[in-house]
Design an enzyme around this catalytic site. Structure first.
Site, PDB file in Angstrom:
ATOM      1  N   ASN A  11       0.870  -1.180   0.000  1.00  0.00           N
ATOM      2  CA  ASN A  11       0.000   0.000   0.000  1.00  0.00           C
ATOM      3  C   ASN A  11       0.904   1.227   0.000  1.00  0.00           C
ATOM      4  O   ASN A  11       1.517   1.543   1.013  1.00  0.00           O
ATOM      5  CB  ASN A  11      -0.894  -0.037   1.257  1.00  0.00           C
ATOM      6  CG  ASN A  11      -1.761   1.204   1.381  1.00  0.00           C
ATOM      7  OD1 ASN A  11      -1.868   1.991   0.444  1.00  0.00           O
ATOM      8  ND2 ASN A  11      -2.378   1.381   2.537  1.00  0.00           N
ATOM      9  N   LYS A  13       0.096   4.308  -0.370  1.00  0.00           N
ATOM     10  CA  LYS A  13      -0.519   5.523   0.195  1.00  0.00           C
ATOM     11  C   LYS A  13      -0.219   6.714  -0.720  1.00  0.00           C
ATOM     12  O   LYS A  13      -0.212   6.569  -1.929  1.00  0.00           O
ATOM     13  CB  LYS A  13      -0.040   5.719   1.632  1.00  0.00           C
ATOM     14  CG  LYS A  13      -0.237   4.441   2.466  1.00  0.00           C
ATOM     15  CD  LYS A  13      -0.014   4.616   3.934  1.00  0.00           C
ATOM     16  CE  LYS A  13      -0.229   3.282   4.644  1.00  0.00           C
ATOM     17  NZ  LYS A  13      -0.128   3.357   6.085  1.00  0.00           N
ATOM     18  N   HIS A  93      -9.629   1.255   5.052  1.00  0.00           N
ATOM     19  CA  HIS A  93      -8.334   1.455   5.714  1.00  0.00           C
ATOM     20  C   HIS A  93      -8.523   2.421   6.889  1.00  0.00           C
ATOM     21  O   HIS A  93      -9.286   3.379   6.800  1.00  0.00           O
ATOM     22  CB  HIS A  93      -7.311   2.003   4.721  1.00  0.00           C
ATOM     23  CG  HIS A  93      -5.927   1.972   5.271  1.00  0.00           C
ATOM     24  ND1 HIS A  93      -5.465   2.901   6.179  1.00  0.00           N
ATOM     25  CD2 HIS A  93      -4.908   1.092   5.085  1.00  0.00           C
ATOM     26  CE1 HIS A  93      -4.226   2.597   6.511  1.00  0.00           C
ATOM     27  NE2 HIS A  93      -3.860   1.511   5.863  1.00  0.00           N
ATOM     28  N   GLU A  95      -6.788   4.750   8.024  1.00  0.00           N
ATOM     29  CA  GLU A  95      -6.520   6.169   7.738  1.00  0.00           C
ATOM     30  C   GLU A  95      -7.737   6.825   7.098  1.00  0.00           C
ATOM     31  O   GLU A  95      -8.040   7.991   7.363  1.00  0.00           O
ATOM     32  CB  GLU A  95      -5.268   6.294   6.854  1.00  0.00           C
ATOM     33  CG  GLU A  95      -3.992   6.046   7.663  1.00  0.00           C
ATOM     34  CD  GLU A  95      -2.818   5.527   6.860  1.00  0.00           C
ATOM     35  OE1 GLU A  95      -2.833   5.624   5.608  1.00  0.00           O
ATOM     36  OE2 GLU A  95      -1.866   5.016   7.483  1.00  0.00           O
ATOM     37  N   GLU A 164      -5.589  -5.134  10.428  1.00  0.00           N
ATOM     38  CA  GLU A 164      -4.571  -4.110  10.646  1.00  0.00           C
ATOM     39  C   GLU A 164      -4.871  -3.354  11.938  1.00  0.00           C
ATOM     40  O   GLU A 164      -5.646  -2.384  11.918  1.00  0.00           O
ATOM     41  CB  GLU A 164      -4.561  -3.122   9.489  1.00  0.00           C
ATOM     42  CG  GLU A 164      -4.203  -3.724   8.158  1.00  0.00           C
ATOM     43  CD  GLU A 164      -3.602  -2.664   7.233  1.00  0.00           C
ATOM     44  OE1 GLU A 164      -2.469  -2.873   6.796  1.00  0.00           O
ATOM     45  OE2 GLU A 164      -4.254  -1.652   6.970  1.00  0.00           O
ATOM     46  N   GLY A 170       2.293   1.992  10.868  1.00  0.00           N
ATOM     47  CA  GLY A 170       3.278   3.070  10.826  1.00  0.00           C
ATOM     48  C   GLY A 170       3.918   3.365  12.166  1.00  0.00           C
ATOM     49  O   GLY A 170       4.464   4.451  12.376  1.00  0.00           O
ATOM     50  N   SER A 207       3.181  -2.312  10.347  1.00  0.00           N
ATOM     51  CA  SER A 207       4.626  -2.353  10.630  1.00  0.00           C
ATOM     52  C   SER A 207       5.283  -3.688  10.266  1.00  0.00           C
ATOM     53  O   SER A 207       6.183  -4.155  10.957  1.00  0.00           O
ATOM     54  CB  SER A 207       4.909  -1.997  12.094  1.00  0.00           C
ATOM     55  OG  SER A 207       4.531  -0.654  12.338  1.00  0.00           O
ATOM     56  N   GLY A 228       2.829  -1.279   4.234  1.00  0.00           N
ATOM     57  CA  GLY A 228       2.898   0.135   3.876  1.00  0.00           C
ATOM     58  C   GLY A 228       4.340   0.581   3.740  1.00  0.00           C
ATOM     59  O   GLY A 228       5.014   0.290   2.740  1.00  0.00           O
ATOM     60  N   GLY A 229       4.839   1.263   4.762  1.00  0.00           N
ATOM     61  CA  GLY A 229       6.150   1.901   4.735  1.00  0.00           C
ATOM     62  C   GLY A 229       7.285   1.060   4.163  1.00  0.00           C
ATOM     63  O   GLY A 229       8.045   1.539   3.307  1.00  0.00           O
TER      64      GLY A 229
HETATM   65  P1  PGA Z   1       2.708   0.139   7.608  1.00  0.00           P
HETATM   66  O1  PGA Z   1       1.271   0.400   6.953  1.00  0.00           O
HETATM   67  O2  PGA Z   1       3.231  -1.137   7.022  1.00  0.00           O
HETATM   68  O3  PGA Z   1       3.517   1.339   7.237  1.00  0.00           O
HETATM   69  O4  PGA Z   1       2.491   0.015   9.094  1.00  0.00           O
HETATM   70  C1  PGA Z   1       0.372  -0.650   6.717  1.00  0.00           C
HETATM   71  C2  PGA Z   1      -0.920  -0.116   6.164  1.00  0.00           C
HETATM   72  O5  PGA Z   1      -1.324   0.992   6.557  1.00  0.00           O
HETATM   73  O6  PGA Z   1      -1.565  -0.763   5.333  1.00  0.00           O
END
Ligand code: PGA
Length: 242
Positions: A11, A13, A93, A95, A164, A170, A207, A228-229
């Site tokens: 992802n 973002k 999600h 966010e 999640e 994050g 994470s 994500g990151g």
């Molecule tokens: P992250 O994000 O791996 O940076 O924690 C995961 C996500 O929001 O799908």
């Protein structure tokens, strides 16, 4: 190869320009062959990547409108995603739920529209730290999952669900594999009881890194990861695909 059977969804973002995305994907293509790798992109980068590399890798969106069409400035519909052959779309999600006030009812509408337009949904669910601390995890997950799924349970036989935990996203503090196993096993039992006919494909997200990736993939309850990151760095992504 880690993802010959399990699934990796990256992802991205709101990261990377079209030029950066193109360079990254071009370099990644040789490593994805035979593996289940998908990247969720910002809308502007989605169609060019499907055109350029869609035969080698699956690309999808990070959200979609809860309306089929109309005067909704700035929104993108499920029908439009189908029109560019998007392979999947993330919905719910945390966010989006937190920053853009998306409710369970909106997520349910999105799910319905994606199914109607033959786009694979990836439904994200997760509890906040406060909810976890007060012992409400399963209650929260059940509400998020069933509110979306029950209205359309007869329209699908399987669904990709990403667990999640909001506190793990994050934060560099991933849930432990034991915590994830516990939650996923309770979720599976719940769905089995309430909607026996639906098969869940369960992902963990929050994470995920090179250090903890295998601890999740080694679990027979985890069908894949949503990253994500860590997926933004080319070397890390490449190492994931070993
Ligand atoms: P992250 O994000 O791996 O940076 O924690 C995961 C996500 O929001 O799908």
């Amino acid at each position: 190869m880690r993802f010959s059977k399990k699934l990796l969804i990256a992802n991205w973002k709101m990261h990377k320009t079209l030029a950066e995305t193109t360079d990254f994907c071009e370099a990644l293509v040789p490593f994805v062959s035979g593996q289940n790798v998908k990247i969720a992109l910002p809308f502007v980068n989605l169609y060019p990547m499907i055109e350029a590399f869609g035969s080698k890798m699956a690309f999808g969106a990070q959200t979609v409108s809860e309306h089929p069409e109309g005067a909704f400035t700035g929104e993108i519909s499920a029908k439009m995603l189908d029109g560019i052959h998007a392979a999947f779309c993330i919905i719910g999600h945390s966010e989006r739920r937190k920053l853009y006030h998306e409710t369970d009812a909106m997520v349910a509408k999105k799910l319905e529209l994606l199914l109607a337009n033959n786009i694979q949904p990836v439904l994200c669910i997760g509890e906040t730290f406060e909810e976890k601390e007060s012992g409400q995890t399963l209650f929260v997950l059940e509400k998020q999952l069933l509110s979306a799924v029950l209205p359309v349970k007869d329209k699908m036989t399987q669904l990709v669900v990403a667990y999640e935990p909001v506190w793990a996203i994050g934060s560099s503090k991933a849930a432990t594999p034991e915590e994830v196993n516990q939650v996923l096993s309770e979720l599976s039992q719940l769905v089995q009881k309430k909607i026996g006919s639906l098969k869940l494909i369960l992902l963990y997200g929050g994470s995920v890194s090179s250090l903890n990736l295998d601890s999740f993939l080694n679990s027979h309850l985890v069908d894949g990861v949503l990253v994500g990151g860590a997926s933004l760095d080319f070397e890390t992504f490449k190492n994931f695909l070993r």
